[in-house]
Enzyme design. Structure first.
Site, short mmCIF file in Angstrom:
data_model
loop_
_atom_site.label_atom_id
_atom_site.label_comp_id
_atom_site.label_asym_id
_atom_site.label_seq_id
_atom_site.Cartn_x
_atom_site.Cartn_y
_atom_site.Cartn_z
N HIS A 13 0.72 -1.08 0.04
CA HIS A 13 -0.15 -0.11 -0.05
C HIS A 13 0.61 1.21 -0.23
O HIS A 13 1.59 1.47 1.14
CB HIS A 13 -0.83 -0.09 1.17
N LYS A 99 -9.09 -0.33 -5.70
CA LYS A 99 -9.22 0.58 -4.42
C LYS A 99 -10.54 0.85 -4.32
O LYS A 99 -11.07 1.71 -5.20
CB LYS A 99 -8.24 1.43 -4.46
N HIS A 136 -10.43 0.89 1.91
CA HIS A 136 -10.41 2.10 2.89
C HIS A 136 -11.52 1.79 3.92
O HIS A 136 -12.71 2.42 3.55
CB HIS A 136 -10.14 3.39 2.19
N ASP A 247 1.58 2.80 3.44
CA ASP A 247 0.40 3.69 3.23
C ASP A 247 1.57 5.10 3.29
O ASP A 247 1.18 6.24 3.98
CB ASP A 247 -0.57 4.00 4.36
O1 DOR Z 1 -3.18 9.04 5.95
C1 DOR Z 1 -3.69 8.75 4.85
N1 DOR Z 1 -3.06 9.58 3.69
N2 DOR Z 1 -4.70 7.90 4.58
C2 DOR Z 1 -5.21 7.79 3.48
O2 DOR Z 1 -6.01 7.09 3.42
C3 DOR Z 1 -4.88 8.74 2.01
C4 DOR Z 1 -3.40 9.09 2.33
C5 DOR Z 1 -3.11 10.18 1.29
O3 DOR Z 1 -3.46 9.78 0.08
O4 DOR Z 1 -2.60 11.18 1.75
ZN ZN Z 2 -3.29 5.03 1.48
#
Ligand code: DOR
Ligand code: ZN
Length: 344
Positions: A13, A99, A136, A247
């Site tokens: 991710h 997604k 998500h 992430d």
């Molecule tokens: O903290 C996050 N940043 N969570 C997410 O779901 C998206 C991501 C982002 O794209 O900045």
């Molecule tokens: Zn993410």
């Protein structure tokens, strides 16, 4: 133990963005990781096979000379997604997964799904064709407290979708709660869960105690300590349900240090050192390869890397506080502890 060698890890991710940011952050991941699932929440989002293919070309162009890093592309599911285009893109090897963002749940999710019934035919086509769904998992209802949004999503949205779509392979992305870990653990072979590096390190105090710390703000937001401990237990368990998805989500400092700061922790640069420290703290270094290198490929039906990465323990490793991009500086996640494991 002062050295540990793993099959080259993958990041299941990852946000690479586009343009100048893409060029700056892609080498940070490609340095240590072999593959990554690339999130499609660009502006505008990546919604067709053709767009995913073009984005993959831009990522490849941003790789350092000689890098064999493989971006695994995703499509952003909308209520208008064309199931035939999606299935064809998967058959052609352009995309690895799809997604699902509930509309409004996070960064660039405005085009996400409002009415989950509207995407039922697409989810059925995905189940039939073995295309995994990355989720998500947070409800967006204003009456649900932000700290409860993951647990409520499991009951109200995820479990009904899974019951209604047998055979759909689902990854619960970036779980942050004991409820998320329990649900993933009990979900059988068609269910997996990614866990981020930062959610193994911080609880909600990091964000709020002693002043508001925007670089610890991400979504799903970090929860109570009991949840962080549940995530650590899941990550070190060796259970194939759980694998690394950082992430890592770069935003420039002015957009983080802001009256309405963006969500995201940028961990690509120091993730492996942090994970080794966490697994050592848990007395579970021997499980790091399951979490970072083996369980993800197993879920996605891909081979474990035949390359290796070695970490060595020694004096604390110093990582840069920030990386510079043409869009501005991006702060590297500060784990608030010394990191003794250096990636050789
Ligand atoms: O903290 C996050 N940043 N969570 C997410 O779901 C998206 C991501 C982002 O794209 O900045
Ligand atoms: Zn993410």
């Amino acid at each position: 133990m002062t050295q540990i060698t793993l099959p080259r890890p993958d990041d299941w991710h990852l946000h690479l963005r586009d343009g100048a940011m893409l060029r700056a952050v892609t080498p940070e991941t490609a340095r240590h990781f072999g593959r990554a699932i690339i999130m499609p929440n660009l502006v505008p989002p990546v919604v067709t096979g053709a767009q995913a293919s073009a984005y993959r070309d831009r990522i490849r162009a941003a790789l350092p000379e000689g890098s064999d890093f493989t971006p695994l592309m995703t499509l952003y599911l909308t209520q208008e997604t064309d199931a035939a285009d999606l299935v064809q893109a998967h058959k052609d090897g352009i995309i690895t997964s799809v997604k699902l963002y509930p509309a409004g749940a996070t960064t660039n999710s405005a085009s996400g799904v409002r009415d989950f019934d509207k995407v039922r035919p697409v989810l059925e086509a995905m189940a039939e064709n073995g295309v995994p769904l990355c989720v998500h998992g947070e409800v967006v209802d204003p009456d649900i407290d932000i700290f409860d949004r993951e647990a409520v999503f499991i009951d109200r949205v995820l479990d009904p979708i899974r019951r209604a779509t047998p055979g759909l392979r689902v990854v619960m992305e970036h779980i942050t709660t004991s409820q998320g870990a329990d649900y993933a653990r009990e979900g059988g072979d068609d269910l997996g869960a990614t866990i981020t590096t930062h959610h193994l390190v911080i609880n909600r105090n990091a964000l709020l105690v002693g002043g508001i710390k925007p670089h610890y703000y991400c979504l799903p937001v970090a929860k109570r300590e009991e949840h962080r401990l549940a995530l650590r237990k899941a990550a070190i368990s060796g259970d194939p349900s759980f694998f690394l998805g950082t992430d890592s989500a770069p935003h420039t400092d002015p957009l983080k240090e802001n009256a309405c700061g963006c969500a995201g922790c940028f961990t690509a640069t120091n993730t492996l050192s942090i994970l080794a420290e966490v697994f050592e703290q848990e007395g579970a270094l021997d499980q790091l390869s399951a979490f970072a290198s083996r369980n993800g490929p197993r879920f996605y039906g891909l081979p474990v890397s035949d390359q290796t990465v070695t970490l060595e323990k020694g004096a604390p490793v110093v990582y840069p506080d920030k990386i510079e991009t043409e869009d501005g500086p991006v702060t590297v996640f500060d784990p608030m502890m010394p990191l003794h494991w250096r990636v050789l």
